[in-house]
Design an enzyme around this catalytic site. Sequence first.
Site, PDB file in Angstrom:
ATOM      1  N   ASP A  35      -2.979  12.175  -4.532  1.00  0.00           N
ATOM      2  CA  ASP A  35      -4.093  11.349  -4.074  1.00  0.00           C
ATOM      3  C   ASP A  35      -5.299  12.272  -4.013  1.00  0.00           C
ATOM      4  O   ASP A  35      -5.274  13.302  -3.324  1.00  0.00           O
ATOM      5  CB  ASP A  35      -3.807  10.777  -2.678  1.00  0.00           C
ATOM      6  CG  ASP A  35      -2.705   9.719  -2.709  1.00  0.00           C
ATOM      7  OD1 ASP A  35      -2.403   9.212  -3.811  1.00  0.00           O
ATOM      8  OD2 ASP A  35      -2.143   9.429  -1.640  1.00  0.00           O
TER       9      ASP A  35
ATOM     10  N   TRP B 114       0.809  -1.222   0.000  1.00  0.00           N
ATOM     11  CA  TRP B 114       0.000   0.000   0.000  1.00  0.00           C
ATOM     12  C   TRP B 114       0.839   1.266   0.000  1.00  0.00           C
ATOM     13  O   TRP B 114       0.416   2.314  -0.487  1.00  0.00           O
ATOM     14  CB  TRP B 114      -0.924   0.013   1.239  1.00  0.00           C
ATOM     15  CG  TRP B 114      -1.960  -1.051   1.156  1.00  0.00           C
ATOM     16  CD1 TRP B 114      -1.919  -2.274   1.764  1.00  0.00           C
ATOM     17  CD2 TRP B 114      -3.159  -1.029   0.383  1.00  0.00           C
ATOM     18  NE1 TRP B 114      -3.036  -3.006   1.419  1.00  0.00           N
ATOM     19  CE2 TRP B 114      -3.814  -2.264   0.581  1.00  0.00           C
ATOM     20  CE3 TRP B 114      -3.758  -0.076  -0.445  1.00  0.00           C
ATOM     21  CZ2 TRP B 114      -5.037  -2.572  -0.030  1.00  0.00           C
ATOM     22  CZ3 TRP B 114      -4.975  -0.386  -1.052  1.00  0.00           C
ATOM     23  CH2 TRP B 114      -5.600  -1.623  -0.838  1.00  0.00           C
TER      24      TRP B 114
ATOM     25  N   HIS C 203      -5.035   7.519  -6.637  1.00  0.00           N
ATOM     26  CA  HIS C 203      -3.670   7.976  -6.925  1.00  0.00           C
ATOM     27  C   HIS C 203      -3.499   8.234  -8.425  1.00  0.00           C
ATOM     28  O   HIS C 203      -3.557   7.321  -9.235  1.00  0.00           O
ATOM     29  CB  HIS C 203      -2.666   6.919  -6.449  1.00  0.00           C
ATOM     30  CG  HIS C 203      -1.230   7.299  -6.665  1.00  0.00           C
ATOM     31  ND1 HIS C 203      -0.359   7.600  -5.636  1.00  0.00           N
ATOM     32  CD2 HIS C 203      -0.499   7.442  -7.803  1.00  0.00           C
ATOM     33  CE1 HIS C 203       0.842   7.885  -6.132  1.00  0.00           C
ATOM     34  NE2 HIS C 203       0.776   7.800  -7.460  1.00  0.00           N
TER      35      HIS C 203
ATOM     36  N   GLU D 118      -5.307   1.502  -6.453  1.00  0.00           N
ATOM     37  CA  GLU D 118      -5.492   2.785  -5.755  1.00  0.00           C
ATOM     38  C   GLU D 118      -6.255   3.740  -6.667  1.00  0.00           C
ATOM     39  O   GLU D 118      -5.657   4.479  -7.452  1.00  0.00           O
ATOM     40  CB  GLU D 118      -4.132   3.408  -5.378  1.00  0.00           C
ATOM     41  CG  GLU D 118      -3.392   2.635  -4.303  1.00  0.00           C
ATOM     42  CD  GLU D 118      -2.237   3.419  -3.692  1.00  0.00           C
ATOM     43  OE1 GLU D 118      -1.912   4.501  -4.215  1.00  0.00           O
ATOM     44  OE2 GLU D 118      -1.666   2.941  -2.706  1.00  0.00           O
TER      45      GLU D 118
ATOM     46  N   SER E 147       8.679   6.421  -3.879  1.00  0.00           N
ATOM     47  CA  SER E 147       7.308   6.913  -4.008  1.00  0.00           C
ATOM     48  C   SER E 147       7.213   8.046  -5.029  1.00  0.00           C
ATOM     49  O   SER E 147       8.021   8.971  -5.021  1.00  0.00           O
ATOM     50  CB  SER E 147       6.796   7.446  -2.662  1.00  0.00           C
ATOM     51  OG  SER E 147       5.570   8.125  -2.857  1.00  0.00           O
TER      52      SER E 147
HETATM   53 ZN   LIG Z   1      -0.669   8.168  -3.654  1.00  0.00          ZN
END
Ligand SMILES: [Zn+2]
Length: 277
Positions: free
Chosen positions: A205, A189, A251, A248, A196
Site C-alpha cells: 500500500d 475493504w 494497493h 484501492e 490477503s
Molecule cells: Zn493493500
Amino acid sequence: MKDMRRFVQQPRAGKRKAEDWKRSRCRRHRSKINPLPSLVLLFTMCTFLAGVTANCMELDESQETFLTQTIHQQSSEKEGEPPLSVESGGVQSDAEEDWKLILVNRNHPLPQDYSIETVTLDNGQQVDKRIYPALQQMFDAMRAQGIYPVVVSGFRTWEEQQQIMDEKIQQFQMQGYSSDQAEEMAQEWVALPGTSEHQLGLAVDINADGIHSTGQQVYDWLSEYAHCYGFIKRYPEDKTQITGISNEPWHYRFVGTDAALEIKEKGLCLEEYAKAA
Ligand SMILES: [Zn+2]
C-alpha cells in the site's frame, strides 16, 4: 543503515526477449527520469547498436552502480522510503517466474507453508526480498519527478491481517451497523486472513509522505507508470465485481514487467489474466 547493495543481482548472460512496441512508452518514461552520466548513455547506445534490447525494467551494470550509490546516499534522510538497490534484468525460466503470478483472493487462499524472505524497509515495513529492487527503482523514479511516496503497509503476518480485519469491523460497528453487517462491509475493504496479498509479501500500500506530495499525486503517478516497474493496480474501480475488493488506488501488486505490461494494455485484473493464461 544496512548496506542494501548486497541485494543487487548481477545481470545474467543470455538472449533477451524481442522488443515489443508496447514497451516504448515505458522506455521513454524511464529515459526522462534517469539522468545518467554520458558514459552510461554511450554504453547504452553501444548495447542498442549491438542489437541487444533492454526492457523498461532492465539496467546495465554501470547504471546500477551509479544509481545504487546515488540513491544510497539519499536513503537515510527520508523516513518511510524503501532502502535502496536496483534491479537488473535477465532471462528467467518459467519456474523462476511462477512466484510473481500467485493468485491470492477469497477463492484462492494462501498456499500452505508459504514462506518468503523479507527485506525490512527504513520505516519498518517488510516486503518480499525479490520485489524490493523493483520497488526501490519505482520510488526513485517518482522522487526524480518530485513525488514522494511511502510504503504504509507491506508484508503482513496472519495475526496482523486478523487485527486489521477486527479493527475495520469495529469501525463499522461504531457507525451503528450490526456485527453481521459490519463484517460483510469490512470484507469489501480488508481481505480475510489467509486471503490477503499482503501475506504474500508481493503487495504494497503506497501513499504520499504528506509533506511534499498528496495521495492523489502518488495514485496518479502509479496508475500511469507502475507497470513499467512490474507493479499493477490490483483492485481497479471497474473490476470490483471480479476482485471482490473496492477500488484501492494505493494497493499495488508485483507481477513482473511482462505480465504488468499485458495487464495494463488489455485492461485486465489479475483474476482475468490468470484465467486467460
Ligand atoms: Zn493493500
